[in-house]
Design a protein around this motif. Structure first.
Motif, PDB file in Angstrom:
ATOM      1  N   LEU A 204       0.840  -1.198   0.000  1.00  0.00           N
ATOM      2  CA  LEU A 204       0.000   0.000   0.000  1.00  0.00           C
ATOM      3  C   LEU A 204       0.877   1.251   0.000  1.00  0.00           C
ATOM      4  O   LEU A 204       1.805   1.366   0.795  1.00  0.00           O
ATOM      5  CB  LEU A 204      -0.907   0.005   1.237  1.00  0.00           C
ATOM      6  CG  LEU A 204      -1.822   1.241   1.399  1.00  0.00           C
ATOM      7  CD1 LEU A 204      -2.859   1.280   0.274  1.00  0.00           C
ATOM      8  CD2 LEU A 204      -2.505   1.234   2.764  1.00  0.00           C
ATOM      9  N   GLU A 228      -4.049  -2.877   4.459  1.00  0.00           N
ATOM     10  CA  GLU A 228      -2.848  -3.573   3.999  1.00  0.00           C
ATOM     11  C   GLU A 228      -3.004  -5.087   4.096  1.00  0.00           C
ATOM     12  O   GLU A 228      -2.425  -5.828   3.292  1.00  0.00           O
ATOM     13  CB  GLU A 228      -1.649  -3.115   4.830  1.00  0.00           C
ATOM     14  CG  GLU A 228      -1.205  -1.700   4.496  1.00  0.00           C
ATOM     15  CD  GLU A 228      -0.044  -1.236   5.345  1.00  0.00           C
ATOM     16  OE1 GLU A 228       0.743  -0.399   4.859  1.00  0.00           O
ATOM     17  OE2 GLU A 228       0.074  -1.703   6.502  1.00  0.00           O
ATOM     18  N   LEU A 231      -5.245  -6.252   0.690  1.00  0.00           N
ATOM     19  CA  LEU A 231      -4.982  -5.638  -0.608  1.00  0.00           C
ATOM     20  C   LEU A 231      -5.412  -6.523  -1.770  1.00  0.00           C
ATOM     21  O   LEU A 231      -5.963  -6.027  -2.771  1.00  0.00           O
ATOM     22  CB  LEU A 231      -3.495  -5.295  -0.731  1.00  0.00           C
ATOM     23  CG  LEU A 231      -2.994  -4.175   0.195  1.00  0.00           C
ATOM     24  CD1 LEU A 231      -1.506  -3.931  -0.038  1.00  0.00           C
ATOM     25  CD2 LEU A 231      -3.778  -2.892  -0.022  1.00  0.00           C
ATOM     26  N   TYR A 236      -6.163  -4.326  -5.199  1.00  0.00           N
ATOM     27  CA  TYR A 236      -5.377  -3.091  -5.134  1.00  0.00           C
ATOM     28  C   TYR A 236      -4.548  -2.850  -6.396  1.00  0.00           C
ATOM     29  O   TYR A 236      -4.306  -1.711  -6.798  1.00  0.00           O
ATOM     30  CB  TYR A 236      -4.455  -3.148  -3.909  1.00  0.00           C
ATOM     31  CG  TYR A 236      -3.603  -1.922  -3.719  1.00  0.00           C
ATOM     32  CD1 TYR A 236      -4.181  -0.674  -3.511  1.00  0.00           C
ATOM     33  CD2 TYR A 236      -2.212  -2.013  -3.748  1.00  0.00           C
ATOM     34  CE1 TYR A 236      -3.401   0.460  -3.339  1.00  0.00           C
ATOM     35  CE2 TYR A 236      -1.419  -0.888  -3.564  1.00  0.00           C
ATOM     36  CZ  TYR A 236      -2.022   0.346  -3.360  1.00  0.00           C
ATOM     37  OH  TYR A 236      -1.247   1.467  -3.186  1.00  0.00           O
ATOM     38  N   ASN A 240      -4.048   1.034  -7.726  1.00  0.00           N
ATOM     39  CA  ASN A 240      -2.994   1.595  -6.872  1.00  0.00           C
ATOM     40  C   ASN A 240      -2.455   2.934  -7.377  1.00  0.00           C
ATOM     41  O   ASN A 240      -1.743   3.627  -6.672  1.00  0.00           O
ATOM     42  CB  ASN A 240      -1.836   0.603  -6.709  1.00  0.00           C
ATOM     43  CG  ASN A 240      -1.188   0.239  -8.045  1.00  0.00           C
ATOM     44  OD1 ASN A 240      -1.084   1.055  -8.952  1.00  0.00           O
ATOM     45  ND2 ASN A 240      -0.759  -1.007  -8.166  1.00  0.00           N
TER      46      ASN A 240
END
Length: 278
Positions: A204, A228, A231, A236, A240
Motif C-alpha cells: 500500500l 494492507e 490488498l 489493489y 494503486n
C-alpha cells in the motif's frame, strides 16, 4: 465642470476602431459602390468626432451643416444577420443655444455609442458606465436637452442585459469539471509502476491514503493496517495509481447528489466488511 478629454479619448478611440473594423472602405475593394459609400461616411464620421478626439476643439468642419444634411450610410462587413448589410444613422444636430463645447462633446459621444450598438460593435458595461459618468458630470442634461442622456441610458441598460445573458449562457454551457476529471480517469491508461508482475507482493502506498474529517484520527493506524491486510481482496493492483479516501460511511462520500471526492477511490472505515466503491 470641464470634461476629462484625455480619459474620454482613451475610452472612445477603441469604439471608433471597432466601427472601422466593420465598415472600413478597404474591406470593399471588390465592390466600388460600397467602398465609395463607406469612404464618404467614414470621413464625415471623423469630422463629427473631431471635437471628442481633438482636445475639445470644435472646428468649423465639425459644425458644418452638411455633416447633418443626410444620415451616415454604411455597408457593413457583418452586422450579425448577413454579409454586407447597409445601415443608416444620423448624428444629433445641436439645437439653437445648445452648441457649447460640452454639449457637442457629450452628444456626439452618446451618438457614437448608439452607432456602436447599431453596428453590433461590442462595448463593455464598464466602458459605457465610465463614458456616461464623464460626460454626465460635465453636461448633466446636455444643456437642457435630455434626449442624448436618455439614449445613453437605454444603451447602457441594453449592454448590461446582453452581458447578463452572455454570462448566464456561458455558465449554463460550461462543462462540469468533476465530470471531465472522472471521464479522463475512466479512460486513462495507467502503468502499474512498482507492481511489475502478478506474483509481485502488493504494498500500500500510504502517501496516497487520505481520511475524511468524519473519521476518528485515533483509528487511522488500525484502518491502514486492515487495508494492507486485504490488498488482494480489494484488487489493489487495479487502482494503486489512484488516491484513496477513507470515509466513515458512504454518506460521507456524497455532497448533495454529487460525489464529494471525484478522482479518489472511496472506501468506508470498516473495510473490508463493505465493498470497495470506485
Amino acid at each position: 465642470m470641464k470634461i476629462d478629454s484625455a480619459r474620454l479619448q482613451t475610452l472612445v478611440k477603441p469604439l471608433l476602431r471597432g466601427i472601422l473594423l466593420k465598415v472600413h472602405p478597404d474591406f470593399f475593394a471588390h465592390d466600388p459602390v460600397a467602398k465609395r459609400i463607406n469612404q464618404a461616411s467614414v470621413q464625415r464620421l471623423q469630422d463629427l468626432l473631431a471635437p471628442v478626439l481633438r482636445d475639445n476643439a470644435v472646428s468649423a468642419a465639425s459644425r458644418n451643416a452638411e455633416l447633418f444634411s443626410t444620415p451616415l450610410e454604411f455597408v457593413c462587413k457583418n452586422v450579425g444577420q448577413k454579409p454586407q448589410d447597409q445601415i443608416s444613422f444620423a448624428f444629433t444636430k445641436a439645437h439653437s443655444g445648445s452648441s457649447g463645447i460640452r454639449w457637442v462633446i457629450a452628444q456626439r459621444t452618446r451618438d457614437l455609442v448608439a452607432l456602436c450598438s447599431k453596428l453590433d460593435v461590442s462595448v463593455s458595461t464598464e466602458t459605457l458606465s465610465e463614458i456616461d459618468d464623464i460626460i454626465g458630470r460635465a453636461a448633466p442634461a446636455a444643456n437642457g436637452h435630455s434626449e442624448g442622456r436618455v439614449v445613453a441610458d437605454i444603451e447602457l441598460r441594453a449592454a448590461r442585459a446582453r452581458e447578463a445573458r452572455e454570462n448566464y449562457d456561458r455558465k449554463r454551457n460550461a462543462p462540469d469539471p468533476n465530470a471531465i476529471l472522472i471521464e479522463k480517469l475512466r479512460h486513462q491508461r495507467w502503468w502499474l509502476g512498482d507492481q511489475r508482475g502478478k506474483s509481485a507482493r502488493l504494498e500500500l502506498d500510504r502517501g496516497k491514503v487520505f481520511f475524511d474529517s468524519s473519521v476518528n484520527p485515533k483509528d487511522y493506524v488500525e484502518i491502514v493496517q486492515r487495508i494492507e491486510g486485504n490488498l488482494e481482496r480489494l484488487h489493489y493492483s487495479h487502482w494503486n495509481h489512484l488516491p484513496l479516501m477513507v470515509v466513515k460511511s458512504w454518506r460521507g462520500s456524497l455532497s448533495g447528489s454529487k460525489i464529494k471526492y471525484p478522482g479518489f477511490v472511496i472506501m468506508p472505515a470498516d473495510v473490508p466488511v463493505k465493498a470497495i466503491r470506485l
